[in-house]
Design an enzyme around this catalytic site. Structure first.
Site, PDB file in Angstrom:
ATOM      1  N   HIS A  49       3.384   6.733  -6.680  1.00 12.53           N
ATOM      2  CA  HIS A  49       2.636   7.929  -7.088  1.00 12.53           C
ATOM      3  C   HIS A  49       3.558   9.155  -7.047  1.00 12.53           C
ATOM      4  O   HIS A  49       3.490  10.036  -7.887  1.00 12.53           O
ATOM      5  CB  HIS A  49       1.439   8.103  -6.143  1.00 12.53           C
ATOM      6  CG  HIS A  49       0.346   8.980  -6.654  1.00 12.53           C
ATOM      7  ND1 HIS A  49      -0.709   9.362  -5.866  1.00 12.53           N
ATOM      8  CD2 HIS A  49       0.137   9.557  -7.855  1.00 12.53           C
ATOM      9  CE1 HIS A  49      -1.524  10.133  -6.572  1.00 12.53           C
ATOM     10  NE2 HIS A  49      -1.029  10.271  -7.784  1.00 12.53           N
TER      11      HIS A  49
ATOM     12  N   HIS B  87       1.716   4.430  -2.814  1.00 10.97           N
ATOM     13  CA  HIS B  87       1.825   5.889  -2.645  1.00 10.97           C
ATOM     14  C   HIS B  87       3.201   6.361  -3.101  1.00 10.97           C
ATOM     15  O   HIS B  87       3.349   7.414  -3.723  1.00 10.97           O
ATOM     16  CB  HIS B  87       1.667   6.279  -1.169  1.00 10.97           C
ATOM     17  CG  HIS B  87       0.263   6.250  -0.645  1.00 10.97           C
ATOM     18  ND1 HIS B  87      -0.778   6.910  -1.252  1.00 10.97           N
ATOM     19  CD2 HIS B  87      -0.260   5.662   0.460  1.00 10.97           C
ATOM     20  CE1 HIS B  87      -1.897   6.718  -0.532  1.00 10.97           C
ATOM     21  NE2 HIS B  87      -1.600   5.963   0.506  1.00 10.97           N
TER      22      HIS B  87
ATOM     23  N   HIS C  85       0.836  -1.205   0.000  1.00  9.20           N
ATOM     24  CA  HIS C  85       0.000   0.000   0.000  1.00  9.20           C
ATOM     25  C   HIS C  85       0.877   1.264   0.000  1.00  9.20           C
ATOM     26  O   HIS C  85       0.732   2.138  -0.855  1.00  9.20           O
ATOM     27  CB  HIS C  85      -0.920  -0.015   1.224  1.00  9.20           C
ATOM     28  CG  HIS C  85      -1.792   1.188   1.347  1.00  9.20           C
ATOM     29  ND1 HIS C  85      -3.118   1.190   0.998  1.00  9.20           N
ATOM     30  CD2 HIS C  85      -1.526   2.449   1.769  1.00  9.20           C
ATOM     31  CE1 HIS C  85      -3.635   2.396   1.194  1.00  9.20           C
ATOM     32  NE2 HIS C  85      -2.688   3.183   1.681  1.00  9.20           N
ATOM     33  N   GLU C  86       1.769   1.328   0.972  1.00 11.08           N
ATOM     34  CA  GLU C  86       2.609   2.535   1.073  1.00 11.08           C
ATOM     35  C   GLU C  86       3.529   2.665  -0.132  1.00 11.08           C
ATOM     36  O   GLU C  86       3.822   3.776  -0.584  1.00 11.08           O
ATOM     37  CB  GLU C  86       3.415   2.523   2.375  1.00 11.08           C
ATOM     38  CG  GLU C  86       2.561   2.562   3.637  1.00 11.08           C
ATOM     39  CD  GLU C  86       1.505   3.658   3.642  1.00 11.08           C
ATOM     40  OE1 GLU C  86       1.730   4.716   3.020  1.00 11.08           O
ATOM     41  OE2 GLU C  86       0.436   3.455   4.251  1.00 11.08           O
TER      42      GLU C  86
HETATM   43 ZN   LIG Z   1      -2.820   5.233   2.031  1.00 12.58          ZN
END
Ligand SMILES: [Zn+2]
Length: 686
Positions: free
Chosen positions: A480, A477, A473-474
């Site tokens: 991104h 990011h 998940h991280e």
């Molecule tokens: Zn998040």
């Protein structure tokens, strides 16, 4: 002496990384004061220039201004979140209001706003490219939402409220950290360790050693210790004790009590909303989101809530049965849920958390991240231990694209420690942009923080499947930030609408569950054997089992968030905890379940304002990520090059340079559908 301050000297470390080894808490106040002064001077020059406003001399220049301040603030935020101490916390409290005052002064500078307003009025006649037009619209909105249009006394009051809020949110976060780091449940002897697998014992032993205990085991309120403890401990009395400490964070009389802090934050937010012409803070916050209105948010929550409650009751029945089968009496309490769920998982799906963990050594999972990023987006991560970091546990990587060109730097800080706040998050030291003060390109410097319990010396750190999901998940990011390909800093990377920001992170979680990825990377830490097919099948079979529990706990927190921010009275409820309990009781939250976060320690809502009236965003983004991931399923490959290229170009690279709905439609070829999210959570009747 300002000239001796390493923050203000040219940063000579590779890639413009901060001079971490020379930084002391005392450097920040003078350096930030100087950087704020320079930023104001830059803005005065923009506002006071004789030339009429143009996009370049006003908007592009505004985007370029304040870079020294941004990079010092970024390093300050990194240290206060990941490696703080009492001295740094005192500096943080001292700086909260001056920094907020600075940003008020930026967005309430009448001559500057007048130039932005002129350009905004003419925006469609300026012949701007799409990204420039977007910057103009976003910056104009930033000014308006910060109070630029308010008159006289209202503007002064808005500024005062913002400054007070900054002090209060800082206090709130420090109070939670205090309650987390001061708690320890000491386990003595086999009787108190009963049920805990070796990996949990090792992590608890390590936590005890880090806290200076020569012997014994310690359970802290770090998620990576408390959750396994609640899952495995056979000692119901100790589970209850630990549970109460966990959910009681922020609710203790004395100087770290968050009840009055949260109440004052709510009162000021309500006043702020009124100043901006909104009936409630929820209305004000939602005005600049994809959802747009409270109605859209409750529409989504209402779609999920009754289905999740129904799934929860089915799960409860299975748990209750297991309890009876094991000769235990009574009803499932909140501190029992994970324990009995684990028993059912073991009996029904033969899935054993400890057995599973052996296949998820951290090092291998990090390789899995990089392998997926390589196959999807052509990225290569090269470890470079010579790059400066703020703690020996931080690993530094230089990132390159498929052609070998540098993309940025990735710092990964995986372990829990007392000086780090709880949770997992991505942050940055610098954002990608092509509008650097010298006219050049700046590459992103991106961080990931996790809170995994470190393995004992000589032992690997083993992750649970949930931990592995968090890691992915991280990293989503992080991608991104790393893959951002825009001109302007304001529109870069994760600077997007907040109900879009979880799309790149959540969609990336899908890869860790893919059999293909598991086969390649989930290998037994001792034998190196890949995870058996049977275990993968069981993972997938068991996946939906706890979704009722997880969804109810999450949605309950989202409902409480929305309820407390939707109030229109000037005074918040006198007793926030009672308001929260009452709200959830009326919505039908059954006893014995609990929430992900209670208001008094809900850092999303009160350690800043980014997620206030915004905890729903994970579910909103899940609609996007579940539907988005289906594009790979439809293409028949999780690494389909055409879909991956669209995902990179339309989602990961665009930042806020285009409207998020349009970005999704460009990726998917249509608007998102809610069905894949419901299916993913096992909430559809099929
Ligand atoms: Zn998040």
């Amino acid at each position: 002496m300002i000239s001796d301050n390493p923050l203000l000297k040219t940063w000579t470390a590779p890639h413009g990384l901060p001079p971490f080894e020379h930084l002391r808490p005392g450097h920040f106040e003078p350096a930030l004061a100087e950087a704020m002064r320079l930023h104001r001077a830059e803005l005065d020059a923009i506002a006071g220039q004789p030339e009429p406003p143009s996009f370049d001399n006003t908007l592009a220049a505004f985007d370029r201004a304040g870079r020294l301040l941004a990079r010092i603030e970024a390093v300050f935020e990194v240290l206060t979140a990941s490696h703080t101490n009492a001295e740094l916390q005192a500096v943080q409290r001292a700086l909260a209001e001056p920094l907020a005052a600075h940003w008020n002064a930026v967005y309430m500078q009448p001559a500057l706003f007048a130039r932005v307003e002129v350009l905004h009025d003419q925006r469609l006649q300026l012949g701007l490219d799409a990204e420039s037009l977007r910057l103009l619209e976003r910056v104009h909105l930033d000014f308006v939402r910060a109070g630029a249009r308010l008159a006289g006394a209202a503007q002064a009051r808005c500024a005062a409220v913002m400054e007070r809020l900054a002090a209060l949110t800082t206090r709130f976060a420090q109070n939670v950290l205090h309650d987390e780091s001061s708690y320890e449940l000491m386990l003595q002897g086999e009787a108190e360790l009963a049920g805990l697998p070796d990996t949990v014992r090792a992590a608890a032993r390590q936590a005890a050693a880090e806290r200076g205990h020569a012997a014994g085991h310690v359970i802290t309120l770090s998620r990576s210790l408390i959750v396994p403890f609640l899952t495995h401990s056979e000692r119901r009395d100790l589970r209850e004790q630990a549970w109460r400490a966990w959910v009681g964070r922020g609710e203790h009389d004395g100087e770290h009590d968050n009840r009055p802090v949260a109440r004052e934050i709510l009162k000021l937010r309500q006043e702020l909303a009124r100043l901006h012409g909104h009936a409630s803070y929820a209305d004000y916050a939602l005005a600049d989101t994809m959802a747009g209105t409270q109605q859209a948010v409750s529409g989504l929550l209402d779609e999920v809530w009754p289905r999740a409650l129904a799934a929860l009751e089915r799960e409860r029945e299975a748990l209750q049965q297991a309890m009876r089968a094991h000769g235990a009496s009574g009803v499932i309490e909140a501190w029992d849920w994970r324990y009995w769920a684990e028993k059912v998982r073991l009996e029904r799906y033969a899935l054993n958390d400890a057995e599973l963990k052996a296949y998820f050594p951290l090092e291998r999972m990090v390789e899995a991240l990089f392998d997926c990023a390589g196959r999807l987006f052509g990225l290569r991560f090269a470890a470079n231990d010579r790059l400066p970091t703020y703690h020996p546990d931080v690993r530094a990587y230089e990132v390159f694209d498929a052609a070998g060109a540098p993309v940025g730097v990735f710092l990964q800080d995986n372990f829990a420690r007392a000086s780090k706040r709880s949770g997992a998050w991505m942050s940055s030291l610098r954002l990608q942009n092509r509008n650097a003060p010298g006219g050049g390109v700046e590459l992103p410097l991106i961080l990931n923080n996790n809170n995994f319990a470190k393995g004992a010396p000589g032992q690997p750190t083993l992750l649970s499947l949930d931990d592995a999901r968090t890691l992915f998940h991280e990293f989503g990011h992080g991608l991104h930030g790393l893959l951002s390909n825009v001109r302007f800093d304001r529109l870069s990377g994760t600077n997007v609408l907040r109900d879009f920001v979880e799309l790149p992170s959540q969609i990336f979680e899908h890869w860790i569950e893919a059999p293909e990825v598991l086969k390649a990377h989930a290998r037994h830490w001792q034998t190196g054997e890949p995870i058996p097919d049977l275990l993968i099948e069981r993972i997938h079979a068991a996946q939906r089992f706890s979704q009722g529990y997880e969804t109810v706990r999450y949605a309950a927190s989202a409902i409480a968030d929305m309820a407390v921010h939707a109030l229109t009275d000037a005074e918040p409820p006198a007793d926030l905890c009672a308001f929260e309990a009452d709200t959830l009781r009326r919505r039908g939250l059954p006893d014995g379940v609990g929430q992900n976060h209670r208001l008094v320690h809900f850092q999303h809502l009160f350690s800043g304002s980014g997620y206030a009236a915004g905890y729903y965003v994970y579910l909103w983004a899940e609609v996007l990520d579940a539907d988005g991931f289906d594009a790979f399923v439809e293409a028949g490959s999780l690494f389909d090059p055409a879909v991956a290229e669209r995902l990179k170009r339309c989602i990961y690279a665009t930042g806020d340079s285009i409207e998020p709905g349009a970005a999704f439609a460009a990726f998917r070829g249509r608007a998102p559908r809610v069905q894949p999210m419901l299916r993913q959570r096992g909430l559809t009747v099929e």
